[in-house]
Structures are given as C-alpha cells and as structure tokens.
Design a protein around this motif. Structure first.
Motif, PDB file in Angstrom:
ATOM      1  N   GLN A   1       0.847  -1.185   0.000  1.00  0.00           N
ATOM      2  CA  GLN A   1       0.000   0.000   0.000  1.00  0.00           C
ATOM      3  C   GLN A   1       0.886   1.240   0.000  1.00  0.00           C
ATOM      4  OE1 GLN A   1      -2.672   0.227   3.321  1.00  0.00           O
ATOM      5  NE2 GLN A   1      -3.711   2.031   2.557  1.00  0.00           N
ATOM      6  N   VAL A   2       0.598   2.152  -0.908  1.00  0.00           N
ATOM      7  CA  VAL A   2       1.386   3.367  -1.025  1.00  0.00           C
ATOM      8  C   VAL A   2       0.802   4.435  -0.118  1.00  0.00           C
ATOM      9  CG1 VAL A   2       2.159   5.179  -2.584  1.00  0.00           C
ATOM     10  CG2 VAL A   2       2.018   2.816  -3.396  1.00  0.00           C
ATOM     11  N   GLN A   3       1.664   5.029   0.692  1.00  0.00           N
ATOM     12  CA  GLN A   3       1.236   6.113   1.573  1.00  0.00           C
ATOM     13  C   GLN A   3       2.269   7.217   1.554  1.00  0.00           C
ATOM     14  OE1 GLN A   3       0.561   3.842   5.281  1.00  0.00           O
ATOM     15  NE2 GLN A   3      -1.613   4.299   5.019  1.00  0.00           N
ATOM     16  N   LEU A   4       1.790   8.457   1.592  1.00  0.00           N
ATOM     17  CA  LEU A   4       2.652   9.625   1.594  1.00  0.00           C
ATOM     18  C   LEU A   4       2.187  10.586   2.679  1.00  0.00           C
ATOM     19  CD1 LEU A   4       2.190   8.612  -1.542  1.00  0.00           C
ATOM     20  CD2 LEU A   4       3.441  10.686  -2.067  1.00  0.00           C
ATOM     21  N   GLU A   5       3.121  11.172   3.365  1.00  0.00           N
ATOM     22  CA  GLU A   5       2.794  12.164   4.393  1.00  0.00           C
ATOM     23  C   GLU A   5       3.800  13.293   4.342  1.00  0.00           C
ATOM     24  OE1 GLU A   5       2.191  10.600   8.270  1.00  0.00           O
ATOM     25  OE2 GLU A   5       1.917  12.567   9.194  1.00  0.00           O
ATOM     26  N   ASP A   6       3.344  14.478   3.972  1.00  0.00           N
ATOM     27  CA  ASP A   6       4.269  15.608   3.863  1.00  0.00           C
ATOM     28  C   ASP A   6       4.213  16.498   5.083  1.00  0.00           C
ATOM     29  OD1 ASP A   6       2.284  16.993   1.120  1.00  0.00           O
ATOM     30  OD2 ASP A   6       1.822  16.827   3.274  1.00  0.00           O
ATOM     31  N   SER A   7       5.293  17.251   5.267  1.00  0.00           N
ATOM     32  CA  SER A   7       5.430  18.124   6.427  1.00  0.00           C
ATOM     33  C   SER A   7       6.480  19.187   6.126  1.00  0.00           C
ATOM     34  CB  SER A   7       5.842  17.314   7.655  1.00  0.00           C
ATOM     35  OG  SER A   7       7.105  16.700   7.430  1.00  0.00           O
ATOM     36  N   GLY A   8       6.604  20.136   7.043  1.00  0.00           N
ATOM     37  CA  GLY A   8       7.671  21.129   6.928  1.00  0.00           C
ATOM     38  C   GLY A   8       7.224  22.502   6.493  1.00  0.00           C
ATOM     39  N   GLY A   9       5.942  22.661   6.188  1.00  0.00           N
ATOM     40  CA  GLY A   9       5.463  23.972   5.794  1.00  0.00           C
ATOM     41  C   GLY A   9       5.508  24.960   6.947  1.00  0.00           C
ATOM     42  N   GLY A  10       5.290  26.220   6.625  1.00  0.00           N
ATOM     43  CA  GLY A  10       5.292  27.248   7.656  1.00  0.00           C
ATOM     44  C   GLY A  10       5.276  28.621   7.032  1.00  0.00           C
ATOM     45  N   SER A  11       5.551  29.616   7.857  1.00  0.00           N
ATOM     46  CA  SER A  11       5.577  31.001   7.412  1.00  0.00           C
ATOM     47  C   SER A  11       7.007  31.501   7.385  1.00  0.00           C
ATOM     48  CB  SER A  11       4.737  31.868   8.347  1.00  0.00           C
ATOM     49  OG  SER A  11       3.387  31.468   8.320  1.00  0.00           O
TER      50      SER A  11
END
Length: 131
Positions: A1-11
C-alpha cells in the motif's frame, strides 16, 4: 500500500528558505516522485519531479535555480522525498503536495510534472511567504 505524508510547511519572509519533507511507504524505485503546489484561486501545478531509480530531476521554470528536489532511501525505493526552497517570494505562497506515480510499465523515465499523471498524494502542507 502506497502512503505519503508531507510536512515542513510554515511562514517565512521573502528571501527566506524552507525545506519540505515527505515520508513515503510502499514506493519502489520504479515510481516517479514529485512536488506540486496549489496557490490561492489557482489550479494545482507541478514544481519538481524526480525518477525513483536515479537522481534525474525536472523543474518548472519558476522553481529552477531556487528549489531542489531530492530523495533518500534504499536501492529498493525511496522513503523520503525532500524539497529545499530558497529565495522564496510571496507568489510561492501555496499548499505544497508530494505525489507518487506508478508508471504503466517499467521504470519512471522523464518524470511527469502533470498532476493528472500521479495516482498517490499526500495531504498537503501550507507555505506562506510574506513580503
């Protein structure tokens, strides 16, 4: 099963830098990997893409020279996709998404920058650049 989780955004202020990360699972070296963004009131657009089995990358014009896509993992496939963004501009404000594409056959070659070619998506991470 393919899963992706992104992070790191901000101002961040204009001229600043930000690094986005995407944790991947179920992605093999055959896949194409990409970063996309959706600016307010605009369609989702490609930013950069990379072949899952090599380091060959493509960039949209606005990203070339400012953004760098990279991946990390094993020979079997990447487990992390990264987008390093520098010299950020207010017009870079958007929700950024990482995505993966399983080619119909064989390995990813000439990784697409079209959102319509990607089957798997992360939830998105907000990047806000103030002037």
């Amino acid at each position: 099963q393919v899963q992706l989780e992104d992070s790191g955004g901000g101002s961040v202020q204009a001229g600043g830098s930000l690094t986005l990360s995407c944790a991947l699972s179920g992605v093999t070296r055959q896949f194409c990997l990409g970063w996309f963004r959706q600016r307010p009131g605009k369609q989702r657009e490609g930013v950069a893409s990379i072949e899952g089995g090599t380091d060959y990358a493509r960039y949209e014009e606005f990203a070339r020279g400012r953004f760098t896509i990279s991946k990390a993992g094993t020979k079997a496939g990447a487990d992390t996709l990264t987008l390093q963004m520098t010299s950020l501009r207010p017009e870079d404000t958007a929700v950024y998404f990482c995505a993966a594409r399983r080619p119909p056959s064989g390995d990813c070659v000439w990784p697409s920058l079209s959102k319509n070619d990607y089957q798997y998506w992360a939830q998105g991470t907000q990047v806000t650049v103030s002037s």
